[in-house]
Design a protein around this motif. Structure first.
Motif, PDB file in Angstrom:
ATOM      1  N   PRO A   5       0.818  -1.208   0.000  1.00 14.83           N
ATOM      2  CA  PRO A   5       0.000   0.000   0.000  1.00 14.83           C
ATOM      3  C   PRO A   5       0.851   1.257   0.000  1.00 14.83           C
ATOM      4  N   PHE A   6       2.140   1.103   0.325  1.00 14.47           N
ATOM      5  CA  PHE A   6       2.997   2.289   0.345  1.00 14.47           C
ATOM      6  C   PHE A   6       3.599   2.577  -1.018  1.00 14.47           C
ATOM      7  N   GLN A   7       3.486   1.584  -1.922  1.00  8.51           N
ATOM      8  CA  GLN A   7       3.969   1.834  -3.283  1.00  8.51           C
ATOM      9  C   GLN A   7       2.857   2.504  -4.063  1.00  8.51           C
ATOM     10  N   GLY A  42      -0.412  11.963   4.465  1.00  6.03           N
ATOM     11  CA  GLY A  42       0.898  11.678   5.053  1.00  6.03           C
ATOM     12  C   GLY A  42       1.971  12.589   4.489  1.00  6.03           C
ATOM     13  N   TRP A  43       1.918  12.820   3.192  1.00  9.29           N
ATOM     14  CA  TRP A  43       2.940  13.651   2.526  1.00  9.29           C
ATOM     15  C   TRP A  43       2.834  15.100   3.027  1.00  9.29           C
ATOM     16  N   LEU A  44       1.603  15.601   3.180  1.00  8.39           N
ATOM     17  CA  LEU A  44       1.419  16.983   3.653  1.00  8.39           C
ATOM     18  C   LEU A  44       2.038  17.148   5.045  1.00  8.39           C
ATOM     19  N   VAL A  45       1.902  16.092   5.871  1.00  7.96           N
ATOM     20  CA  VAL A  45       2.466  16.165   7.223  1.00  7.96           C
ATOM     21  C   VAL A  45       3.987  16.051   7.169  1.00  7.96           C
ATOM     22  N   GLU A  51       0.499  20.547  10.044  1.00  4.40           N
ATOM     23  CA  GLU A  51       0.168  19.822  11.280  1.00  4.40           C
ATOM     24  C   GLU A  51      -0.902  18.768  10.970  1.00  4.40           C
ATOM     25  N   PRO A  52      -0.788  17.550  11.518  1.00  7.76           N
ATOM     26  CA  PRO A  52      -1.788  16.515  11.201  1.00  7.76           C
ATOM     27  C   PRO A  52      -3.209  16.967  11.552  1.00  7.76           C
ATOM     28  N   GLU A  73      -3.394   6.795   9.401  1.00  5.50           N
ATOM     29  CA  GLU A  73      -2.605   6.541  10.614  1.00  5.50           C
ATOM     30  C   GLU A  73      -1.367   5.705  10.313  1.00  5.50           C
ATOM     31  N   GLU A  74      -1.512   4.799   9.316  1.00  4.36           N
ATOM     32  CA  GLU A  74      -0.340   3.989   8.941  1.00  4.36           C
ATOM     33  C   GLU A  74       0.756   4.853   8.346  1.00  4.36           C
ATOM     34  N   ARG A  75       0.383   5.988   7.808  1.00  5.17           N
ATOM     35  CA  ARG A  75       1.351   6.801   7.071  1.00  5.17           C
ATOM     36  C   ARG A  75       1.906   7.963   7.878  1.00  5.17           C
ATOM     37  N   ILE A  76       1.443   8.161   9.088  1.00  2.36           N
ATOM     38  CA  ILE A  76       1.977   9.280   9.877  1.00  2.36           C
ATOM     39  C   ILE A  76       2.846   8.706  10.988  1.00  2.36           C
ATOM     40  N   SER A  77       4.108   9.053  10.949  1.00  2.00           N
ATOM     41  CA  SER A  77       5.003   8.448  11.929  1.00  2.00           C
ATOM     42  C   SER A  77       5.119   9.305  13.194  1.00  2.00           C
ATOM     43  N   ARG A  78       4.786  10.578  13.137  1.00  2.00           N
ATOM     44  CA  ARG A  78       4.907  11.422  14.331  1.00  2.00           C
ATOM     45  C   ARG A  78       3.614  11.364  15.174  1.00  2.00           C
TER      46      ARG A  78
END
Ligand code: SF4
Length: 1013
Positions: A5-7, A42-45, A51-52, A73-78
């Protein structure tokens, strides 16, 4: 195709990194729109430093919003506080809360669900003026549909005042109806205001007016900087208007929609929503042109059912299988699908990667579920929101119903038949007989039954236990808060405890459903702080009766469960993906509308690897059926042909697996009952225990036969198992084992539902023979008995064997009165309409009819119909000669009896048999398999020696007469049907045959196990 899903594909990457202000994304099913939106979040964050919490993401439904949230949520690491991802109306509610001071709302304002508002209208029904709307005998259904209409008005941003203005300006047919609806809408709003409450539509009205205020807009812009919108094609006009207001404020918007699966409807703008969003900021558009889910053949099949495309055609990766099955009947279809699913699972597919899409859960869904059951394939029928149809929840509902209405005989019968009481069927029939003969409600009849010599001691103990429970619950229902009352009731009934003994696969689901029901009571208690268990009971019973679902009564329906094959309707599959999809019930309809196209497209494009479209060549009554135009188009596009699928006889092992599951469930389910008898010091305690042990031995026998070595046949494996069991069993167990019909089932090893139910029927259940309508060797039957049995044998058992008393509905009382008026009119040789109307007034008064809207409406209908009736009879050349003429005659060993409403002498000398109907007219085609008039024709010949030339139904309210063609009268056919039905009744074949038509009007749904999911 990306492997994780990340590709992302190139097209998706362009969406993610889009640097302009406004972007719309169009793409068909499975093209990765939601994934791209989540990746953009995710990219915007991560890359653009947003800010998320400043990215507002909106979707049309709770399920879609949750899917988007989990991908984001899977794509935001912070870390983050809370992601503002929700439905549009939840966002509106949040805005109103955040701007409480400006919105002027009461801080404790409640948002009422559809079910809450239904309860509100039911409570105040006498204040509503409803003369124009047709109650059709179901006032709660009418109120529920009016609430849906109010919601539709709000979805179009039409306020009560605007609705009233439009209604005033309208003229012509329907104007009065429109004015009445507008007045109801206004009353609904006034009631909400009185309670200081809002509904979902008000949230959007409120949010829109807040965003008109400069100070609110300023704070809003400081809080959010980006807007993402998913599934924009499904937004209503009101939701779209709010989205556009937010987009105008933020200036940064990315919206995605399925341009192909988006016909505009009364409530949503469809694909034109995307155009509106794009037009606002002159936005750019990216089309996603590859399906990341479906193989190329499946894409072709899906796109073939669409009438017009709004985005470029999708391309799929090579592959994907499309098949079409022409099945010889509905059972063959269910068997073929279940057999194929079993093979897929054996070959390594996960159950949850397979879905069967049905057009109706009640009929087709149930047949598929039964076939999956027979193969022990784990499955779930329907999305989990079908809470009120679950067996354990219906047990609680039955108790709530009987506590609020002791005259509710069906509910009492269910409570008596189910745990913890488990009164035997024959004793139930005796109790119902006492209620009927002494004209008592069921609870009072049970008090009498405890003193009746007809009732054996063991049954008396069970009735006493029921009455004790009923007394305690009746005392608590007005004392306790709804949640505490429901919790205690579930505990006292031991429903949670029973779940723990149930078959493993059902335990979690059963417990979860009970917890959800309790949560519903909890939410009710929060909204109505001073309420008691009784108010909740009345509310939830009305909600369930109106056919509303739990999601109408609470927020958030749940997702489909894991590790099971999903048997669902197409509408529940939005946003889901499966490897293999079976689309059943693709029979031809008279016409194809946009909604059918959308649902077929949705169903087909849920599949990644294979999709199988199937239809049944024969309908439930044996009529010929053709494949749907959409299925034909899909197969042609994929280059596939119809394959024949006949009804297969099951192999021994499939029948044995089915029997094993039933016996296992019964054994586990019986444990608490058997254990409960230990404390009761009854004489027959050892019998229950022995029968339980014998059940275990039978299970062991079945397991031995199923697990026999490959080279051994069933017969010798059975003989071997019997030798071992009989050697180690006690004398009593041996006797029970030897009298079991299980061996017969194993040896015949055919899939005969009746054989299996005989083998797995609870031991010691005495016959209901004494309650069958016997005369001599045969039965006494009427046309309506035969029709009831043919519609559903279990309904016949409830209505004619148990004879569960039912309070006649207002429509039934009206029908009786209408018949009486016509009979008296003709008997008194009436000629004028005034005579007819005078009889109506007299009957109306004596019949106890009142002055409610529903009654006034029926009165007006009756008056109109009687005028038409008089005109018609005055102009007819035939002469009425007999009224309510009864007949009785023998057909073989059976006695047929009944009454014909009217017999006319035709000008040529022949006779016409007429049956009055006060329901909706059925067409001649619908009457093809009708038995009543054909039976009357035979009766006229046999009982009165009169050959009738014509037989007609006279639909008096519509002044329509439908004659049954003489060619339809076939004495042999009647006799065949009568014998078939009578034999089935004599052998006590009362298996339910649920269907939408039969169950929709069945008075015994609460008592019926087949109406459960
Ligand atoms: S609810 Fe349906 S299946 Fe059950 S008895 Fe009624 S008609 Fe039959």
């Amino acid at each position: 195709m990306p492997e994780s899903p990340f590709q992302l594909t190139d097209e998706q990457r362009r969406i993610v990194q889009f640097a302009g202000s406004s972007l719309v994304v169009a793409g068909g099913a499975g093209s990765g729109k939601t994934t791209a939106l989540a990746a953009r979040y995710g990219w915007l964050v991560a890359e653009a430093g947003v800010e998320p919490e400043a990215i507002l993401a909106l979707s049309d439904s709770g399920a879609a919003a949750e899917r988007l949230r989990s991908l984001v949520e899977e794509r935001i690491s912070r870390g983050f506080a809370e992601l503002p991802i929700s439905t549009v109306s939840d966002f509106a509610a949040r805005l109103l809360r955040e701007e409480m001071a400006q919105s002027g709302l009461d801080p404790f304002v409640a948002t009422l669900s559809g079910a809450d508002r239904l309860a509100m209208l039911i409570e105040r029904v006498d204040d509503l003026d409803l003369r124009e709307h047709d109650f059709a005998g179901r006032p709660i259904k009418l109120l529920a549909s009016l609430i849906a209409q109010i919601d539709a008005q709000k979805a179009m941003l039409i306020s009560a005042d605007q609705c009233a203005q439009r209604a005033e300006a309208a003229d012509g047919a329907g104007a009065a109806l429109g004015r009445e609806f507008a007045a109801l809408y206004a009353s609904h709003e006034a009631m909400l205001a009185e309670q200081g409450a809002l509904d979902q539509g008000d949230l959007i009205f409120g949010a829109l007016s807040l965003l008109e205020r400069p100070d609110v807009r300023q704070r809003f812009s400081a809080r959010y900087s980006q807007l993402l919108v998913d599934d924009a094609q499904r937004l209503s006009h009101a939701e779209l208007t709010l989205v556009l207001a937010v987009a105008a404020q933020l200036g940064q918007v990315t919206a995605a929609a399925d341009g192909d699966c988006a016909p505009a409807s009364e409530l949503s703008g469809g694909a034109s929503n995307l155009t509106a969003i794009a037009a606002q900021h002159n936005g750019q558009r990216i089309d996603l042109t590859r399906s990341l889910r479906c193989g190329a053949q499946i894409v072709l099949a899906g796109e073939a059912v669409l009438e017009q495309r709004l985005s470029p055609p999708l391309r799929g990766e090579p592959g994907g299988t499309v098949r079409g099955w022409r099945c010889s009947g509905e059972r063959a279809q269910a068997q073929a699908i279940a057999g194929e699913i079993e093979q897929l699972i054996q070959a390594g597919s996960e159950a949850e990667s397979i879905a069967v899409v049905v057009s109706s859960l009640q009929s087709e869904g149930r047949a598929i579920a039964a076939a999956l059951d027979e193969r022990a394939v784990p499955h779930q029928l329907g999305a989990s929101e079908q809470l009120f149809s679950r067996g354990e929840v219906k047990d609680v509902l039955a108790w709530l119903r009987l506590l609020t209405n002791p005259a509710d005989a069906s509910a009492t019968v269910r409570a008596l038949a189910r745990a913890p009481i488990e009164l035997r069927a024959v004793d139930l029939a005796r109790c119902v007989q006492i209620a009927r003969r002494r004209k008592l409600d069921m609870v009072s009849a049970l008090h009498s039954a405890t003193e009746s010599p007809q009732i054996p001691p063991e049954a008396r103990e069970r009735i006493v236990a029921f009455l004790k429970l009923q007394r305690q619950a009746a005392a608590a229902i007005d004392e306790l808060r709804p949640d505490r009352f429901v919790h205690r009731l579930i505990d006292r009934l031991g429903l949670r405890r029973q779940q723990l003994f149930a078959a493993q696969a059902d335990v979690v689901e059963g417990l979860r459903c009970l917890a959800r029901f309790e949560a519903l009571a909890g939410r009710f208690a929060e909204r109505a702080a001073q309420s008691s268990g009784r108010e909740f009971a009345e509310y939830v019973v009305a909600v369930a009766d109106a056919g509303l679902r739990e999601s109408d009564a609470s927020a958030g329906a749940e997702q489909l469960p894991r590790a099971k094959v999903a048997v669902v309707e197409a509408g529940s599959t939005r946003g889901l993906s499966f490897d293999h999809v079976f689309v059943a019930g693709m029979e031809r309809q008279r016409s194809v509308d946009d909604e059918q196209r959308e649902l077929s497209y949705l169903a087909i494009t849920r599949a990644a690897e294979s999709v199988t479209l199937s239809y049944s060549e024969r309908g439930q009554r044996g009529e010929q059926q053709l494949p749907s135009q959409l299925a034909e188009a899909a197969l042609a596009a994929a280059g596939a042909q119809w394959e024949e699928r006949g009804e297969e006889l099951f192999g021994p092992d499939e029948a044995l697996h089915g029997a094993f599951n039933e016996l296992r469930d019964e054994l586990l389910g019986d444990l608490p009952r058997v254990a409960g008898t230990f404390a009761e010091l009854r004489l027959d305690n050892d019998l229950d225990l022995t029968l339980g042990v014998v059940r275990y031995l039978e299970l062991a026998k079945l397991a031995a036969v199923i697990g026999r070595p490959a080279e051994q046949d069933v017969e010798s494996a059975l003989a071997q198992a019997n030798a071992v069991l009989l050697q180690s069993a006690t004398a009593v167990q041996r006797e029970a084992l030897e009298s079991s019909p299980l061996d017969e089932l194993i040896l015949s090893a055919e899939d005969d539902a009746r054989a299996r139910s005989a083998a797995t029927a609870r031991r010691g259940e005495p016959s209901l023979e004494a309650f069958l309508p016997r005369r001599g060797e045969g039965l006494v039957l009427s046309a309506s008995d035969i029709e009831t049995y043919r519609a559903c044998p279990l309904r016949y058992k409830f209505a004619r064997v148990f004879r569960i008393p039912q309070e006649p509905t207002m429509n039934q009382r009206f029908g009786i009165l209408f018949h009486q008026v016509l009979e008296r009119y003709h008997q008194s040789d009436g000629r004028s309409v005034d005579e007819l109307l005078a009889l109506l007034e007299e009957g109306w008064r004596r019949g106890g009819f009142g002055d409610s809207d529903q009654e006034r409406q029926l009165h007006a209908k009756a008056e109109h119909a009687l005028r038409l009736y008089q005109q018609r009879t005055a102009n007819e050349e035939s002469r009425p000669v007999w009224f309510e003429k009864s007949f009785q005659f023998k057909l073989g060993e059976h006695t047929l009896r009944g009454r014909v409403d009217r017999v006319d002498l035709l000008p040529g000398g022949g006779y016409e048999l007429i049956d009055y109907k006060t329901g909706k007219p059925r067409t001649a085609a619908e009457l093809e398999e009708d038995i009543q008039l054909s039976l009357y024709a035979v009766a006229a010949r046999e009982a009165w020696q009169v050959d009738s030339e014509l037989q007609s139904y006279h639909y008096v309210l519509d002044d329509e007469k439908i004659p049954l063609p003489a060619a339809e009268i076939d004495r042999d056919w009647i006799s065949e049907v009568v014998n078939e039905v009578a034999n089935a009744i004599s052998s006590q074949g009362f298996e339910p045959t649920p269907s939408v038509t039969a169950c929709g009007y069945c008075d015994f749904r609460i008592a019926c196990p087949a109406a459960e999911l």
